[in-house]
Design a protein around this motif. Sequence first.
Motif, short mmCIF file in Angstrom:
data_model
loop_
_atom_site.label_atom_id
_atom_site.label_comp_id
_atom_site.label_asym_id
_atom_site.label_seq_id
_atom_site.Cartn_x
_atom_site.Cartn_y
_atom_site.Cartn_z
N UNK A 185 -25.91 -0.78 -15.16
CA UNK A 185 -26.89 -0.14 -16.04
C UNK A 185 -27.31 -1.05 -17.18
N UNK A 186 -26.43 -1.89 -17.66
CA UNK A 186 -26.74 -2.72 -18.83
C UNK A 186 -27.87 -3.69 -18.52
N UNK A 187 -28.75 -3.87 -19.47
CA UNK A 187 -29.83 -4.86 -19.35
C UNK A 187 -29.26 -6.25 -19.68
N UNK A 188 -29.71 -7.25 -18.94
CA UNK A 188 -29.15 -8.59 -19.13
C UNK A 188 -29.38 -9.11 -20.55
N UNK A 189 -30.56 -8.84 -21.12
CA UNK A 189 -30.83 -9.30 -22.49
C UNK A 189 -29.99 -8.53 -23.50
N UNK A 190 -29.69 -7.25 -23.21
CA UNK A 190 -28.82 -6.47 -24.09
C UNK A 190 -27.40 -7.05 -24.08
N UNK A 191 -26.93 -7.49 -22.91
CA UNK A 191 -25.61 -8.10 -22.82
C UNK A 191 -25.55 -9.41 -23.60
N UNK A 192 -26.59 -10.23 -23.47
CA UNK A 192 -26.64 -11.48 -24.23
C UNK A 192 -26.63 -11.19 -25.73
N UNK A 193 -27.40 -10.22 -26.15
CA UNK A 193 -27.46 -9.86 -27.57
C UNK A 193 -26.13 -9.30 -28.05
N UNK A 194 -25.47 -8.49 -27.19
CA UNK A 194 -24.19 -7.91 -27.57
C UNK A 194 -23.12 -8.97 -27.76
N UNK A 195 -23.05 -9.93 -26.81
CA UNK A 195 -22.07 -11.01 -26.94
C UNK A 195 -22.33 -11.80 -28.22
N UNK A 196 -23.60 -12.10 -28.47
CA UNK A 196 -23.95 -12.86 -29.68
C UNK A 196 -23.56 -12.10 -30.94
N UNK A 197 -23.89 -10.80 -30.98
CA UNK A 197 -23.56 -10.00 -32.17
C UNK A 197 -22.05 -9.91 -32.36
N UNK A 208 -15.29 -6.48 -33.73
CA UNK A 208 -16.35 -7.29 -33.11
C UNK A 208 -16.75 -6.71 -31.76
N UNK A 209 -15.78 -6.24 -30.98
CA UNK A 209 -16.10 -5.64 -29.68
C UNK A 209 -16.88 -4.34 -29.86
N UNK A 210 -16.54 -3.54 -30.86
CA UNK A 210 -17.27 -2.30 -31.13
C UNK A 210 -18.74 -2.60 -31.46
N UNK A 211 -18.97 -3.63 -32.27
CA UNK A 211 -20.35 -4.03 -32.58
C UNK A 211 -21.07 -4.46 -31.31
N UNK A 212 -20.39 -5.22 -30.47
CA UNK A 212 -20.94 -5.69 -29.19
C UNK A 212 -21.39 -4.50 -28.34
N UNK A 213 -20.52 -3.52 -28.16
CA UNK A 213 -20.82 -2.37 -27.31
C UNK A 213 -21.97 -1.53 -27.87
N UNK A 214 -22.01 -1.36 -29.18
CA UNK A 214 -23.10 -0.60 -29.80
C UNK A 214 -24.44 -1.29 -29.57
N UNK A 218 -27.52 0.35 -27.36
CA UNK A 218 -28.79 0.65 -28.01
C UNK A 218 -29.95 -0.15 -27.41
N UNK A 219 -29.71 -1.42 -27.12
CA UNK A 219 -30.80 -2.28 -26.66
C UNK A 219 -31.18 -2.04 -25.21
N UNK A 220 -30.24 -1.62 -24.37
CA UNK A 220 -30.55 -1.45 -22.94
C UNK A 220 -31.71 -0.48 -22.71
N UNK A 221 -31.68 0.76 -23.23
CA UNK A 221 -32.84 1.64 -23.01
C UNK A 221 -34.10 1.15 -23.72
N UNK A 222 -33.95 0.52 -24.87
CA UNK A 222 -35.13 0.02 -25.59
C UNK A 222 -35.83 -1.07 -24.78
N UNK A 223 -35.08 -1.98 -24.22
CA UNK A 223 -35.67 -3.07 -23.43
C UNK A 223 -36.32 -2.54 -22.16
N UNK A 224 -35.69 -1.53 -21.53
CA UNK A 224 -36.27 -0.97 -20.31
C UNK A 224 -37.57 -0.22 -20.62
#
Length: 578
Positions: free
Chosen positions: A426-438, A490-496, A500-506
Amino acid sequence: MPDFGENTTQVTVFVLVFGAVTLMGFAAARWRRPTSIHSLEEWGLGGRAFGNWVTFFLLSGDVYTAYTFVAVPTLVYGVGAAGFFPVPFLVIVYPMLFVVLARFWSVCHVHGFVTPAEFVRARFGSRGLGTMVAVVGIVATMPYIALQLIGIEAVFEVMGLPKGWPLTIAFIVLALYTFNSGLRGPALVSIVKDALVLWTVLAVVIIMSMTPGGWDPVFRVASEKFAASPRPDDGLLLTAGNQLNYITLALGSAVALFLYPHTLTGVLASRNRGTLRRNLAALPIYTLCLGVLMLVGFAAVFDGTTAIGGNGNTVVPQWFNENAPAWCAGLAFAAIGVGAMVPAAIMSIAAANLFTRDIYREYIRPNASSREETYVSKTVSLTVKFGALLVILLLNTQFAIDLQLIGGVVIMQTLPAVALGLYTNWFHRWALVSGITAGLVTGIVMLWQVPKLGGADGRTVVREHFGGSAWPLEKIGFETDATIYVGIVALAVNLVVVALLTPLLRNAGVADGRDRTTDHDYVADEGDPTVRRMTEIIDGDPVPEKAPPPANFFTPVGHRGAEAPPPEDPSRQAYPRL
């Protein structure tokens, strides 16, 4: 052999055991030798075919490192109950591993993946995301390798050996037999390592059983010592200020352990899901052994053991040196030394596999042959080991420990892509990249804000930044001494961010990657026609060849689908770029 004074017997026993282990490491190259040795799967994963006994010893050698058996009892020696966090985290982690890693084994065997980054690239159709996971894995693993050397260095210091050349010789030997034998080397040596560790645990039990009164006076003396200490964070029981950090550190360490590349490398070497699950169910026995060794910290307090030259890591080997017969102390030293070599070898192989499959082949030589891949991975494994050696010889040992704390926070950020990705796309690839970065940015900023405390009262600021992983809650306005493990925040920030970004990007129409896996890939087992990489059984009967899968086996699944069957060699296909 030269005269080492009172430590001659210990040095002799250590050298004899180390020599036998070295011979085993080189002999492993011919242990059930495959028909084709020029393959990354053969060199880096042992042919993906280790059976029950070999898998047990390999995974125990992978998870329970020399640093665990040296640094954790030392932490108990210094602060008491707070040092026992590995026991609950290892209790927590095995149910996670049992559930998650069987799916990882299956999908990697179906597609021929050697690294978690390859899986991520295929699952989310993103070359860049896969590369990010690979880089994060390498960065997190490097200081972990250096930490293994700390245990050996402490043993050498207790035996009276000089710093430098003994450690260098030990790692040259390790580098050579790993280069020659690949994962088979540490797999075979881990059998000796486990035997030595079990003997060491038995020695602790025997020594303490001969102490008048048994453990009662040990705990009483330790309690008096912690009660007289001005430090607010020590004691036989957890204090109010360190309970939150204890819980979050145990949980975070459990998450980090099964995401480290070396853990996943040991998993992929198992020959089937049943082998993997049986061994994950049996490994908690080792946690009991670890619990016994941690009590050495209290025993060292009772016996008045002091660190040599201010190096706290010498407390455990020095306790054995003072309380065990010379030959027994030599075996304990060998257990620590061999216990460092096995995980260091597996870690360097895991890091080398990540570089070869996810950087070299993806960006430098896309058409590299199997022979070339294997040679590159061997070379990188050598480079990684000697890089870790230089860190220990040229930098302060405490610096390496602090780097490892950062490494744990770093590797946790791959959880959404690697572990959760085994269950959903379900996760969007750009959301995952952003989550890891955050998550990485949050973790590094918080670690920067943690000072290194020391002194008799434990409150003197020794260094302003990167002094640990316990972040004070007072920094956000709470009037409390409580701290929290940086990795969890840090992981909690990543998951949030990901959620949030996955549905927005889709909704914005940003293109998704194509999932190249199917539902069946995650439950395939040995003998399934889709599992085509089982080329050799290391400690069992060979698996007969199966017929190729029917042409219509692969069916579209998932919201992105799998529109066509994968090519003949899925591990070498080109994936969409970010």
